[in-house]
Design an enzyme around this catalytic site. Structure first.
Site, PDB file in Angstrom:
ATOM      1  N   CYS A 143       0.826  -1.215   0.000  1.00 36.23           N
ATOM      2  CA  CYS A 143       0.000   0.000   0.000  1.00 36.23           C
ATOM      3  C   CYS A 143       0.857   1.262   0.000  1.00 36.23           C
ATOM      4  O   CYS A 143       0.510   2.262  -0.646  1.00 36.23           O
ATOM      5  CB  CYS A 143      -0.924   0.007   1.218  1.00 36.23           C
ATOM      6  SG  CYS A 143      -2.091  -1.359   1.267  1.00 36.23           S
ATOM      7  N   THR A 144       1.968   1.233   0.712  1.00 32.86           N
ATOM      8  CA  THR A 144       2.841   2.402   0.757  1.00 32.86           C
ATOM      9  C   THR A 144       3.421   2.693  -0.623  1.00 32.86           C
ATOM     10  O   THR A 144       3.486   3.854  -1.050  1.00 32.86           O
ATOM     11  CB  THR A 144       3.958   2.197   1.791  1.00 32.86           C
ATOM     12  OG1 THR A 144       3.367   1.941   3.065  1.00 32.86           O
ATOM     13  CG2 THR A 144       4.842   3.438   1.896  1.00 32.86           C
TER      14      THR A 144
END
Length: 217
Positions: free
Chosen positions: A45-46
């Site tokens: 997600c980052t």
């Protein structure tokens, strides 16, 4: 109830790291993309939000607003943005919804109505909150894609799909497989040959129901 293509999105009021917003007010007269994530401070997600940050000029060119969604809280979002910006090398200027009560995740059918966040939860508890929703200025859902936690989203494809949606809506055409801006488009079967000639000039009849043409300049 599932949210399907061409359904009007719910006008939820949500908390973000940039304050309280209404979804319909946020969309306004623009296109909008909602990117959802199951948890802050997670590796895939980052990198994805870093990619979204890198594309800020591309979203702006297309008159498109970006809204992130994660089921963690506002303070976590603010801290996470430092990691997002370090990974992406770009400012993450978009808001991120703090969907701690799962209202948005359930309204967009990413989680079942009975879902809850247990103590000591992991991303697996909200794994299906890994979706992309493209919304038109009419506040209707135009496209959705859902990914597993282990596969990062292809943002070149998100841009390509957005271009296709905007071209289709603006020009009254369809786009073929693997279409990119500048490629030939499909003339709808509801358009007669005479109408097609008037609008596009030359066109190619591949099959009786498949006619291709270049968009007029």
């Amino acid at each position: 109830m599932s949210l399907r293509i061409n359904d009007t999105i719910p006008d939820l009021t949500v908390e973000t790291d940039q304050g309280t917003i209404s979804l319909h007010d946020f969309v306004g007269d623009s296109w909008a993309i909602l990117f959802s994530h199951p948890k802050d401070f997670t590796p895939v997600c980052t990198t994805e939000f870093g990619a979204v940050a890198q594309l800020s000029e591309e979203w702006a060119k297309r008159g498109t607003k970006v809204l992130g969604i994660s089921v963690d809280g506002v303070e976590d979002h603010k801290k996470w943005k430092a990691d997002i910006e370090a990974v992406g090398g770009a400012k993450a200027g978009f808001p991120i919804v703090a969907d701690t009560d799962l209202t948005l995740s359930k309204a967009f059918d990413m989680l079942p109505a009975e879902a809850y966040l247990p103590d000591g939860r992991t991303p697996a508890d909200s794994a299906t909150v890994r979706s992309v929703f493209i919304i038109g200025p009419d506040k209707k859902l135009k496209l959705s894609m859902t990914y597993p936690m282990t596969v990062g989203r292809n943002f070149a494809e998100v841009l390509r799909a957005l271009d296709g949606l905007q071209t289709s809506a603006g020009q009254g055409v369809a786009t073929p497989a693997n279409w990119n801006v500048g490629d030939d488009v499909i003339i709808p079967t509801s358009v007669s040959d005479a109408e097609a000639t008037s609008k596009f000039g030359k066109f190619t009849t591949v099959l009786p129901y498949l006619r291709m043409a270049k968009l007029p300049n």
